[in-house]
Structures are given as C-alpha cells and as structure tokens.
Design a protein around this motif. Structure first.
Motif, PDB file in Angstrom:
ATOM      1  N   PHE A  26     -19.137  -7.289 -14.380  1.00 32.44           N
ATOM      2  CA  PHE A  26     -18.355  -6.282 -15.421  1.00 32.44           C
ATOM      3  C   PHE A  26     -18.449  -6.792 -16.928  1.00 32.44           C
ATOM      4  O   PHE A  26     -18.652  -8.178 -17.073  1.00 32.44           O
ATOM      5  N   ASP A  27     -18.294  -5.957 -17.629  1.00 29.76           N
ATOM      6  CA  ASP A  27     -18.311  -5.991 -19.159  1.00 29.76           C
ATOM      7  C   ASP A  27     -16.860  -6.256 -19.628  1.00 29.76           C
ATOM      8  O   ASP A  27     -16.066  -5.418 -19.239  1.00 29.76           O
ATOM      9  N   GLY A  28     -16.609  -7.707 -20.054  1.00 28.87           N
ATOM     10  CA  GLY A  28     -15.152  -7.774 -20.460  1.00 28.87           C
ATOM     11  C   GLY A  28     -14.536  -6.754 -21.233  1.00 28.87           C
ATOM     12  O   GLY A  28     -15.425  -6.443 -22.365  1.00 28.87           O
ATOM     13  N   VAL A  29     -13.510  -6.618 -21.379  1.00 31.21           N
ATOM     14  CA  VAL A  29     -12.664  -5.776 -22.248  1.00 31.21           C
ATOM     15  C   VAL A  29     -11.599  -6.487 -22.956  1.00 31.21           C
ATOM     16  O   VAL A  29     -10.827  -7.192 -22.428  1.00 31.21           O
ATOM     17  N   ASP A  30     -11.508  -6.170 -24.461  1.00 31.78           N
ATOM     18  CA  ASP A  30     -10.600  -6.657 -25.021  1.00 31.78           C
ATOM     19  C   ASP A  30     -10.336  -5.974 -26.281  1.00 31.78           C
ATOM     20  O   ASP A  30     -11.110  -5.972 -27.409  1.00 31.78           O
ATOM     21  N   LYS A  31      -9.510  -4.820 -25.941  1.00 27.88           N
ATOM     22  CA  LYS A  31      -9.461  -3.796 -27.131  1.00 27.88           C
ATOM     23  C   LYS A  31      -7.853  -3.169 -27.228  1.00 27.88           C
ATOM     24  O   LYS A  31      -7.240  -3.672 -26.483  1.00 27.88           O
ATOM     25  N   SER A  32      -7.800  -2.646 -28.124  1.00 34.38           N
ATOM     26  CA  SER A  32      -6.218  -1.878 -28.399  1.00 34.38           C
ATOM     27  C   SER A  32      -6.648  -0.433 -27.736  1.00 34.38           C
ATOM     28  O   SER A  32      -7.310   0.357 -28.190  1.00 34.38           O
ATOM     29  N   VAL A  33      -5.391  -0.117 -27.258  1.00 36.78           N
ATOM     30  CA  VAL A  33      -5.161   1.132 -26.650  1.00 36.78           C
ATOM     31  C   VAL A  33      -4.032   1.891 -27.424  1.00 36.78           C
ATOM     32  O   VAL A  33      -2.947   1.419 -27.343  1.00 36.78           O
ATOM     33  N   ILE A  34      -4.641   3.344 -27.939  1.00 35.21           N
ATOM     34  CA  ILE A  34      -3.297   3.696 -28.761  1.00 35.21           C
ATOM     35  C   ILE A  34      -2.937   5.052 -28.174  1.00 35.21           C
ATOM     36  O   ILE A  34      -3.729   5.707 -27.444  1.00 35.21           O
ATOM     37  N   PHE A  35      -1.566   5.076 -28.330  1.00 33.50           N
ATOM     38  CA  PHE A  35      -1.064   6.340 -27.803  1.00 33.50           C
ATOM     39  C   PHE A  35      -0.391   7.114 -29.019  1.00 33.50           C
ATOM     40  O   PHE A  35       0.463   6.680 -29.726  1.00 33.50           O
ATOM     41  N   GLU A  36      -1.150   8.391 -29.107  1.00 35.05           N
ATOM     42  CA  GLU A  36      -0.625   9.172 -30.214  1.00 35.05           C
ATOM     43  C   GLU A  36       0.578   9.866 -29.763  1.00 35.05           C
ATOM     44  O   GLU A  36       1.120   9.896 -28.336  1.00 35.05           O
ATOM     45  N   PRO A  37       1.427  10.534 -30.440  1.00 32.82           N
ATOM     46  CA  PRO A  37       2.828  11.242 -30.031  1.00 32.82           C
ATOM     47  C   PRO A  37       2.574  12.247 -28.962  1.00 32.82           C
ATOM     48  O   PRO A  37       1.577  12.759 -29.366  1.00 32.82           O
ATOM     49  N   GLY A  38       3.279  12.002 -27.939  1.00 31.12           N
ATOM     50  CA  GLY A  38       3.328  13.073 -27.011  1.00 31.12           C
ATOM     51  C   GLY A  38       2.027  12.763 -25.973  1.00 31.12           C
ATOM     52  O   GLY A  38       2.043  13.809 -24.898  1.00 31.12           O
ATOM     53  N   VAL A  39       1.313  11.829 -26.165  1.00 32.05           N
ATOM     54  CA  VAL A  39       0.348  11.584 -25.174  1.00 32.05           C
ATOM     55  C   VAL A  39       0.918  10.369 -24.140  1.00 32.05           C
ATOM     56  O   VAL A  39       1.454   9.720 -24.488  1.00 32.05           O
ATOM     57  N   ARG A  40       0.678  10.753 -22.843  1.00 32.45           N
ATOM     58  CA  ARG A  40       1.611  10.145 -21.768  1.00 32.45           C
ATOM     59  C   ARG A  40       0.320   9.193 -20.960  1.00 32.45           C
ATOM     60  O   ARG A  40       0.710   7.922 -20.791  1.00 32.45           O
ATOM     61  N   TYR A  41      -1.056   9.594 -21.023  1.00 25.37           N
ATOM     62  CA  TYR A  41      -1.904   8.723 -20.251  1.00 25.37           C
ATOM     63  C   TYR A  41      -3.082   8.401 -21.080  1.00 25.37           C
ATOM     64  O   TYR A  41      -3.375   9.196 -21.770  1.00 25.37           O
ATOM     65  N   GLN A  42      -3.544   7.055 -20.892  1.00 21.30           N
ATOM     66  CA  GLN A  42      -4.558   6.817 -21.704  1.00 21.30           C
ATOM     67  C   GLN A  42      -5.504   6.067 -20.725  1.00 21.30           C
ATOM     68  O   GLN A  42      -5.192   5.018 -20.108  1.00 21.30           O
ATOM     69  N   PRO A  43      -6.861   6.283 -20.557  1.00 11.51           N
ATOM     70  CA  PRO A  43      -7.886   5.707 -19.589  1.00 11.51           C
ATOM     71  C   PRO A  43      -8.372   4.567 -20.234  1.00 11.51           C
ATOM     72  O   PRO A  43      -8.970   4.627 -21.639  1.00 11.51           O
ATOM     73  N   VAL A  44      -8.973   3.664 -19.568  1.00 14.81           N
ATOM     74  CA  VAL A  44      -9.511   2.252 -19.994  1.00 14.81           C
ATOM     75  C   VAL A  44     -10.859   2.124 -19.216  1.00 14.81           C
ATOM     76  O   VAL A  44     -10.659   1.977 -18.128  1.00 14.81           O
ATOM     77  N   GLU A  45     -11.903   2.470 -19.765  1.00 10.39           N
ATOM     78  CA  GLU A  45     -13.128   2.385 -18.775  1.00 10.39           C
ATOM     79  C   GLU A  45     -13.698   0.974 -18.809  1.00 10.39           C
ATOM     80  O   GLU A  45     -14.030   0.321 -19.935  1.00 10.39           O
ATOM     81  N   ILE A  46     -14.126   0.381 -17.966  1.00  9.78           N
ATOM     82  CA  ILE A  46     -14.607  -1.172 -17.630  1.00  9.78           C
ATOM     83  C   ILE A  46     -16.218  -1.019 -17.111  1.00  9.78           C
ATOM     84  O   ILE A  46     -16.281  -0.148 -16.227  1.00  9.78           O
ATOM     85  N   LYS A  47     -17.276  -1.263 -17.910  1.00  9.42           N
ATOM     86  CA  LYS A  47     -18.431  -1.157 -17.414  1.00  9.42           C
ATOM     87  C   LYS A  47     -18.746  -2.146 -16.283  1.00  9.42           C
ATOM     88  O   LYS A  47     -18.403  -3.243 -16.366  1.00  9.42           O
ATOM     89  N   LEU A  48     -19.340  -1.809 -15.003  1.00  6.96           N
ATOM     90  CA  LEU A  48     -19.851  -2.590 -14.111  1.00  6.96           C
ATOM     91  C   LEU A  48     -21.421  -2.741 -14.000  1.00  6.96           C
ATOM     92  O   LEU A  48     -21.929  -1.588 -14.307  1.00  6.96           O
ATOM     93  N   PHE A  49     -21.556  -3.937 -13.720  1.00  2.00           N
ATOM     94  CA  PHE A  49     -23.113  -4.133 -13.862  1.00  2.00           C
ATOM     95  C   PHE A  49     -23.633  -4.103 -12.183  1.00  2.00           C
ATOM     96  O   PHE A  49     -23.029  -4.609 -11.425  1.00  2.00           O
TER      97      PHE A  49
END
Length: 534
Positions: free
Chosen positions: A148-171
């Motif tokens: 897999f491709d490692g992930v190191d990122k910031s996930v931002i929740f705007e006002p009113g947003v309940r869910y945020q997906p994070v996709e991880i690339k698989l080789f």
C-alpha cells in the motif's frame, strides 16, 4: 459445575477461604464506588448495594457478583473508553466509524471513513497516518511501498460535515497468491478546532491522544494463477462425482488437468521473472552442447583423421579441441546458473507451504472441519513436493527435451547437406530418413502416453489416498509424543497393527502406479530406440 465444585470442596477447606471471600467482596465494592483499593482499603459499600449472599446459596452469590461487576463497568462503557474521561458537551469527537476496514487488492484502493460527532460547528482538522505492524505481524503484515501507499495527511472537517473518507492506494501483487494482510492507520493529533479524539480503537495501540484501527488488504485471486472460477468448478465437480471402478479411470479429464498445469506454469513464470529465464538458458545449453557441438567436432576430427589430405592440420585440430573445451565451460556455467536460479525449495516448496499455513491460520471455525489436520500436513509435505518436482520442474525438463529433439533433427538435416556439399553431389534425402522418422514418431509417442494418462491418474490418486492414511496414523502417534507412556499394551499393539495394514495397502497401490509410470517411460524409450535403429 466444575467451578462450583472447586469452590465448595477446596476453598472451604482452606484456612483463608473467608479472607478470600471478603477480599473479593471488598474489590467489588471498590469498583462499584469508583475507587481503587489503594484509595480506600476499606471503603464502605454504596447505600443501594445489596447484602452479600451466603456462599451456600451458589446461584444467588454468583448473580450478586455479576450484578455488581456490571454496575461498576456501566459508566465506563457509556463513555466509550475506560482510558478517557467523558468529553464536555460542547466538544465534538472525531474518530473512525469502526475498528476495522478492508479493501480488495484488485480495486486498487481501501477507503477509511472518519466521523465527527457533536454540534458540527466550526472548522476542525486532524492528522491521519498509516503505520506498519512490525515483526509481530509476521507474513500477514502489509508493507508500505509494497502492499500500500503510505498516508500522512491532514483531514479537514468543514462546519456541518459529519463524515470524511480517506483513500489508501493498494498495489497489485499479482505474481502469486497471497493471504490477507493488514496494517494500521491512526489519528495522531488535533490540528485545528475545538474537538477531541475518540471512537473505536485497537486495544493496546491507542494512547490518551490517539486512536488506531486496522485496514485489511484482501486478494480475490484464485490459486493457481488466478484461474477462472468456471474452470476450477469443473475440476471440483469432476472429483466429487462417483468413480466408475470398472473403468478404472479418473473423473478429471485431461483438458482439466492441463488447464490447471498451464495456469500454475504461468504463475511460476510471473513470480520467478528473470530467474526463470536464467534457469531455462542454463538448461538449454546442455542439449546444444551434446547435440550440436560435440557431434560436429567429433565428425570433423574423425573425417580429418581418416583423410588427412582434406585439411586435417594440427592447427585446425587444436582449434576444434578448444571449441569443445570452451563449450564444456559454458555447460558448467549453465549448470551453475540453473542451480542458483531455479528456486525449487526456497521459492516454490517453502512458498507453497507458507501459503497453506497462512490459509489454515485464517480459516473460520466451521471451515476447520472441512478437512482434517492430517490432510493439511500431507498436502504441505507430499503434495507440495509433487507440485514442484512434477509440475514446476518438469516444465524445464519438457522445454529442454523439445529443444534437444529439435536440435537433433536440425543436425541430421545439416549433415545431409554437408555430405552433399563435400562430395559435390546432390542432397541425398535418404540421409535425412532418421530425421523424418523422428519427426513422425514424436507425435505417436505423445499420443500413446496421452491415452495412458487417465489410468495413470487413477493409480496415482489411489496411491496418494493410501499414503495419506498411514501418514494420519504416524502423525497421531508422533503428536502424542511423551504421552505415549500412558498407553497400554493393547493400544500400542492396535496402533502397530493398523499402521502395518495401511502400509501394506499403500505398497500395493504404490507398486501398481510405479509399474504403470515405468511402462510409460519405456514407451518413449522404445520410440527413441526405433528411430535410432532406422
């Protein structure tokens, strides 16, 4: 019942039984009051606590114990985690939606979902990072950069947003079948907003400031070589049908066998990559040395020795000897190359055994009853060896033999043209008769051995089943090991008798299969001898 028996017979006779009982009751009172024994060694019971039942009333006593334990743990379950205090009402919680996620390798991605629980007011951001499992994961640990491709990122929740997906690339790892692997992904810190980290987390990996969940990388390939399921089902259905003993033929057709073999060869070729070709080149030079270099050198040397006037000088003879010696050095190089690159044990036998073990370790409880343990053991020891020797390695032997036969035919035609040129005469096609006969007899040999395949397959299946039976007895005895001293004379004699009976049955099937296979080999020898005589 066993616990009640131990408590009523053993603990009652111990001088400290009462002290043990009071200590347990005191511990329960501590949990119910939210204190620990170190805070108050003799804390009073809560006002609503029931009186401790007498131990003689076993049912009431155990019911009281579990009621107190449940009451003490309810506040901690309600807060979501025993390690963290209940958050303030105005602070949102950001965490994962569940404790484990999964992605198919064929899709090329795995999706991990974060959720925000609370008022959803204001902007918030958290840092998400993937981490490996380490050595404790063994063969099941997914590696960043490979799986897999490692992930190191910031996930931002705007006002009113309940869910945020994070996709991880698989080789893709389509070289060979792989078991399910996994890695971790964690929320490591809060970067923005009035929020707290919480939610599901893998036990033992979380800290007061982080949560961590697992991501499983699953592979939908079918062994061997991701063979289409329709082909595999045809083989499975054929094996499940009752066998016609009178015909003494295997239910699995030759086409089904060849499909499995071809897909296995393709998988091995993709997995071995350049080492496959180094092995093949090393093996192919030996028939070139024996069929081309040596006959030509010997023919010229004999020709010059019989007729020195046609050019048999010492310098030319020395040149031919040098060519023969140089070719022998190349044969040695080819042998070293194929020995070091063929990978029969490390890259095939142990690989397949590791795959079997991985599959066995990841099976569901109900699946464990499908095949007994001794069948897995036999498959790992004997069937794997047959796959490598009679499947993988025979591909090289087949290519080497076909290449050698082609060289022999070519040399025979070359010799006919050489004799015609040397005598200033037309090509005598009668000199090419051995080559023509060899070309004609080769398909005949394949046809004869092909017609014997069903019979040979049936005999080999009987041999395998009878060998598996005595392996089961031997495995049971070996597994008991030091416990054999508890077995009586009759049990030991019965085991020996059963092993002897199964061994005789195995020898009978082994000899039948051995003779049939040996006869098939002699078919090829007779064809070769006939071509040589002609």
């Amino acid at each position: 019942e066993e616990a009640v028996f131990l408590r009523t017979t053993l603990l009652r006779k111990m001088p400290s039984a009462t002290a043990i009982r009071e200590a347990v009751a005191s511990e329960v009172r501590m949990l119910a009051s939210g204190k620990t024994p170190s805070e108050d060694g003799a804390a009073a019971a809560p006002p609503d606590e029931q009186k401790i039942p007498d131990e003689k009333d076993v049912s009431d006593y155990f019911q009281w114990f579990w009621d107190q334990l449940q009451r003490s743990m309810e506040p901690k379950f309600a807060s979501g985690a025993a390690r963290a205090p209940k958050p303030k009402p105005d602070v949102d919680i950001i965490g994962f939606t569940r404790i484990a996620f999964a992605g198919l390798e064929e899709t090329g991605r795995a999706c991990v979902t974060l959720q925000r629980i609370g008022t959803l007011q204001g902007k918030a951001a958290v840092r998400v990072q993937t981490t490996g499992i380490g050595k404790e994961g063994g063969d099941f640990a997914a590696q960043a950069g490979r799986d897999f491709d490692g992930v190191d990122k910031s996930v931002i929740f705007e006002p009113g947003v309940r869910y945020q997906p994070v996709e991880i690339k698989l080789f893709p790892t389509d070289d060979e079948w792989s078991p399910t692997r996994w890695f971790h992904i964690a929320i490591t810190k809060i970067e923005e907003g009035n929020v707290a980290i919480g939610g599901p987390s893998v036990s033992g990996l979380e800290t007061p400031d982080t949560v961590c969940v697992m991501v499983f990388v699953m592979q939908d390939d079918i062994f061997p070589g991701n063979i289409p399921k329709a082909y595999l089902e045809e083989v499975t259905e054929a094996e499940a049908r009752p066998v016609d003993e009178s015909a003494k033929r295997s239910n699995v057709s030759g086409d089904d066998d060849m499909r499995l073999l071809l897909y296995y060869w393709r998988e091995r070729l993709k997995a071995r990559k350049s080492k496959f070709w180094y092995t093949l080149i090393g093996l192919l030079y030996e028939p070139f040395h024996l069929s081309v270099v040596t006959p030509i050198v010997l023919a010229l040397l004999l020709d010059w020795a019989a007729r020195p006037s046609v050019g048999g000088t010492y310098s030319r003879i020395a040149l031919l000897v040098s060519v023969q010696f140089a070719s022998l050095l190349l044969v040695r190089w080819g042998d070293v190359s194929q020995t070091r690159n063929r990978g029969r044990t490390g890259a095939c036998r142990n690989l397949h055994r590791t795959q079997l073990l991985s599959k066995l370790l990841q099976m569901e409880h109900t699946e464990q009853f499908t095949y007994p343990g001794y069948q897995w053991f036999y498959a790992g020891m004997m069937n794997v060896d047959a796959m490598v020797v009679d499947g993988y390695w025979q591909l090289f032997m087949l290519l080497q033999s076909v290449f050698g036969m082609g060289l022999c035919i070519g040399v025979l035609f070359l010799k006919a043209f050489y004799n015609a040129a040397k005598n200033d005469d037309e090509v005598q096609w009668s000199n090419s008769l051995p080559a023509v006969v060899l070309v004609a007899l080769a398909p005949l040999a394949f046809l004869i051995t092909g017609r014997r395949r069903a019979r040979v397959a049936k005999l080999l299946e009987n041999r395998m089943n009878s060998e598996e039976a005595w392996v089961q007895v031997f495995a049971v005895v070996a597994q008991n090991g030091v416990g054999l001293y508890t077995w009586g004379i009759k049990e030991l004699a019965r085991i020996g008798e059963e092993f002897g009976t199964l061994s005789k049955k195995f020898i009978k099937h082994h000899q039948a299969a051995r003779d049939q296979c040996n006869d098939s080999v002699w078919v090829l020898r007779w064809v070769g001898a006939g071509a040589h005589v002609i």
